[in-house]
Each structure stands twice: as C-alpha cells, then as structure tokens.
Design a protein around this motif. Structure first.
Motif, mmCIF file in Angstrom:
data_model
loop_
_atom_site.group_PDB
_atom_site.id
_atom_site.type_symbol
_atom_site.label_atom_id
_atom_site.label_comp_id
_atom_site.label_asym_id
_atom_site.label_seq_id
_atom_site.Cartn_x
_atom_site.Cartn_y
_atom_site.Cartn_z
ATOM 1 N N VAL A 37 32.518 51.419 30.047
ATOM 2 C CA VAL A 37 32.100 50.104 29.556
ATOM 3 C C VAL A 37 30.578 50.011 29.563
ATOM 4 N N MET A 38 29.977 50.487 30.636
ATOM 5 C CA MET A 38 28.523 50.439 30.733
ATOM 6 C C MET A 38 27.877 51.288 29.642
ATOM 7 N N ALA A 39 28.467 52.428 29.353
ATOM 8 C CA ALA A 39 27.935 53.299 28.308
ATOM 9 C C ALA A 39 28.008 52.641 26.930
ATOM 10 N N GLN A 40 28.915 51.679 26.780
ATOM 11 C CA GLN A 40 29.060 50.955 25.515
ATOM 12 C C GLN A 40 28.243 49.670 25.499
ATOM 13 N N GLY A 41 27.306 49.544 26.419
ATOM 14 C CA GLY A 41 26.459 48.368 26.438
ATOM 15 C C GLY A 41 26.806 47.368 27.519
ATOM 16 N N GLY A 42 27.853 47.615 28.287
ATOM 17 C CA GLY A 42 28.187 46.775 29.419
ATOM 18 C C GLY A 42 29.001 45.538 29.116
ATOM 19 N N LEU A 43 29.404 45.355 27.886
ATOM 20 C CA LEU A 43 30.182 44.170 27.532
ATOM 21 C C LEU A 43 31.375 44.560 26.676
ATOM 22 N N VAL A 44 32.412 43.751 26.728
ATOM 23 C CA VAL A 44 33.572 43.929 25.857
ATOM 24 C C VAL A 44 33.835 42.613 25.127
ATOM 25 N N SER A 45 32.769 41.993 24.684
ATOM 26 C CA SER A 45 32.877 40.680 24.048
ATOM 27 C C SER A 45 33.632 40.724 22.727
ATOM 28 N N ASP A 46 33.669 41.882 22.095
ATOM 29 C CA ASP A 46 34.385 41.990 20.825
ATOM 30 C C ASP A 46 35.883 42.220 21.014
ATOM 31 N N VAL A 47 36.341 42.312 22.257
ATOM 32 C CA VAL A 47 37.753 42.515 22.559
ATOM 33 C C VAL A 47 38.425 41.154 22.699
ATOM 34 N N ALA A 48 39.548 40.970 21.992
ATOM 35 C CA ALA A 48 40.240 39.676 21.992
ATOM 36 C C ALA A 48 40.823 39.348 23.364
ATOM 37 N N GLN A 49 41.372 40.342 24.059
ATOM 38 C CA GLN A 49 42.007 40.113 25.360
ATOM 39 C C GLN A 49 41.431 41.103 26.380
ATOM 40 N N ALA A 54 41.537 41.289 29.619
ATOM 41 C CA ALA A 54 42.443 41.719 30.694
ATOM 42 C C ALA A 54 43.345 42.849 30.204
ATOM 43 N N ALA A 55 43.889 42.714 29.008
ATOM 44 C CA ALA A 55 44.739 43.765 28.442
ATOM 45 C C ALA A 55 43.920 45.024 28.164
ATOM 46 N N TYR A 56 42.702 44.841 27.696
ATOM 47 C CA TYR A 56 41.812 45.974 27.440
ATOM 48 C C TYR A 56 41.607 46.785 28.720
ATOM 49 N N PHE A 57 41.307 46.095 29.821
ATOM 50 C CA PHE A 57 41.048 46.796 31.074
ATOM 51 C C PHE A 57 42.307 47.442 31.645
ATOM 52 N N SER A 66 18.964 44.705 29.861
ATOM 53 C CA SER A 66 18.309 43.437 30.169
ATOM 54 C C SER A 66 18.996 42.767 31.360
ATOM 55 N N THR A 67 18.329 41.762 31.905
ATOM 56 C CA THR A 67 18.907 41.012 33.024
ATOM 57 C C THR A 67 20.207 40.344 32.617
ATOM 58 N N ALA A 68 20.265 39.846 31.386
ATOM 59 C CA ALA A 68 21.484 39.203 30.890
ATOM 60 C C ALA A 68 22.628 40.214 30.788
ATOM 61 N N GLN A 69 22.317 41.432 30.336
ATOM 62 C CA GLN A 69 23.353 42.459 30.236
ATOM 63 C C GLN A 69 23.887 42.836 31.615
ATOM 64 N N VAL A 70 22.988 42.971 32.584
ATOM 65 C CA VAL A 70 23.398 43.309 33.946
ATOM 66 C C VAL A 70 24.262 42.194 34.518
ATOM 67 N N ALA A 71 23.863 40.947 34.307
ATOM 68 C CA ALA A 71 24.642 39.807 34.805
ATOM 69 C C ALA A 71 26.007 39.757 34.123
ATOM 70 N N GLY A 72 26.039 40.013 32.829
ATOM 71 C CA GLY A 72 27.305 40.023 32.092
ATOM 72 C C GLY A 72 28.224 41.124 32.567
ATOM 73 N N PHE A 73 27.659 42.305 32.790
ATOM 74 C CA PHE A 73 28.466 43.419 33.279
ATOM 75 C C PHE A 73 28.978 43.120 34.683
ATOM 76 N N SER A 74 28.128 42.563 35.525
ATOM 77 C CA SER A 74 28.519 42.224 36.890
ATOM 78 C C SER A 74 29.673 41.226 36.894
ATOM 79 N N GLU A 75 29.590 40.228 36.039
ATOM 80 C CA GLU A 75 30.661 39.230 35.939
ATOM 81 C C GLU A 75 31.952 39.883 35.445
ATOM 82 N N LEU A 76 31.828 40.750 34.455
ATOM 83 C CA LEU A 76 32.982 41.462 33.915
ATOM 84 C C LEU A 76 33.635 42.322 35.002
ATOM 85 N N TYR A 77 32.811 43.015 35.763
ATOM 86 C CA TYR A 77 33.323 43.849 36.852
ATOM 87 C C TYR A 77 34.047 42.996 37.885
ATOM 88 N N GLU A 78 33.439 41.915 38.316
ATOM 89 C CA GLU A 78 34.050 41.045 39.324
ATOM 90 C C GLU A 78 35.393 40.487 38.862
#
Length: 161
Positions: free
Chosen positions: A46-58, A60-63, A3-15
């Motif tokens: 990350v993209m293969a997992q849906g493009g978000l890591v919202s369930d990760v507490a940290q 920055a540490a995850y990445f 979805s557009t929201a997923q793409v925007a979320g992934f883009s923000e995460l990438y940036e």
C-alpha cells in the motif's frame, strides 16, 4: 518523500485495518510470525502505491483480499520448501490431530492457483457471501458457486494424497 498528509492518511488506514489483516493472515497461515510478515507485506505494498487506497470502493474488503493473497503466497513458499511441524509423523496415521489436518489443508491451498485459493479462503475462512465474491472477482454468482465447488473437489483430492 511523502507529505505529512500522506503519512497521516496512511497511519489512519493502518490503524483502521491492521487487525483485520493480521487476523485473516493468521487464520490462513496458522502461524503468528507468518501473519506478521503478511501484515508487513500488505502495508508495504500500500505504501509503495502512495499510501492510500482512496480509489477502492470497499477498503475493508480490499484489505481482507490483500491479506489472503499475501498469506497464500506464504503457503506457496512453505509448500515449495516443504516446511511442516508434522513431517516426522506417519501420513497413514488412523486419527489425525486437528493441527495436522489444518496443515494438510494449508499445503493443499498452496498448490492451488492463487486466485482459486483466495476465492476459497475469502468464502470459507473470511465468510464473504457469494454476492460479495461475485462483485470482488467480477464474476457471475453462478460462476462463483461452480468455481468454489471445483476448488473444494480439488482440495479434497489433494488432501487424500
């Protein structure tokens, strides 16, 4: 299709995290092309997992951990193929240039268990504290310290070969 929201979320995460992923990968691999490959690998996963890591507490540490893990995979492949800029040099040279020492360390890291290599790199390259590592690896702080000591001994033995 995302979805557009997923793409925007992934883009923000990438940036927000691409520079840290690239820097961590570059410090581990010592090669900008390999660091680019690691960057791509991390974000493709990350993209293969849906493009978000919202369930990760940290995130920055995850990445950072994801970057180090993917970089260790690169080192393991490099060790398997025995790639090195310094293969033509005598291993018994009296004074080794810093680049050669780094390459020998990278090769030794490629031999380690991937989790041990990640633990070592997150502590000594990324500068995470024992407390942060204990939380990240779900271990007691004392166990992290003991394991790091054993990893250092193993690396030292590998580098003396």
């Amino acid at each position: 299709m995302p979805s557009t929201a997923q793409v925007a979320g992934f883009s923000e995460l990438y940036e927000r995290h691409y520079e840290a992923v690239f820097r961590a990968a570059l410090r581990v691999t010592g090669n900008p092309a390999d660091a680019e490959d690691v960057l791509q690998t991390v974000f493709l996963r990350v993209m293969a997992q849906g493009g978000l890591v919202s369930d990760v507490a940290q995130p920055a540490a995850y990445f950072r951990r994801a970057a180090v893990n993917a970089a260790v995979d690169v080192l393991r492949r490099r060790e398997f193929r025995a790639e090195s800029l310094y293969d033509h040099q005598a291993p018994h040279a009296a004074v080794q240039p810093p680049g050669l020492l780094k390459e020998r360390l990278r090769r030794a890291l490629g031999i380690l268990d991937p989790e041990d290599a990640s633990l070592f790199l997150l502590r000594h390259v990324e500068g995470l504290s024992i407390d942060e590592l204990a939380a990240m690896f779900q271990m007691e702080k004392n166990n992290v310290s003991v394991r790091l000591h054993r990893i250092r001994l193993r690396l030292q033995a590998e580098m003396q070969r």
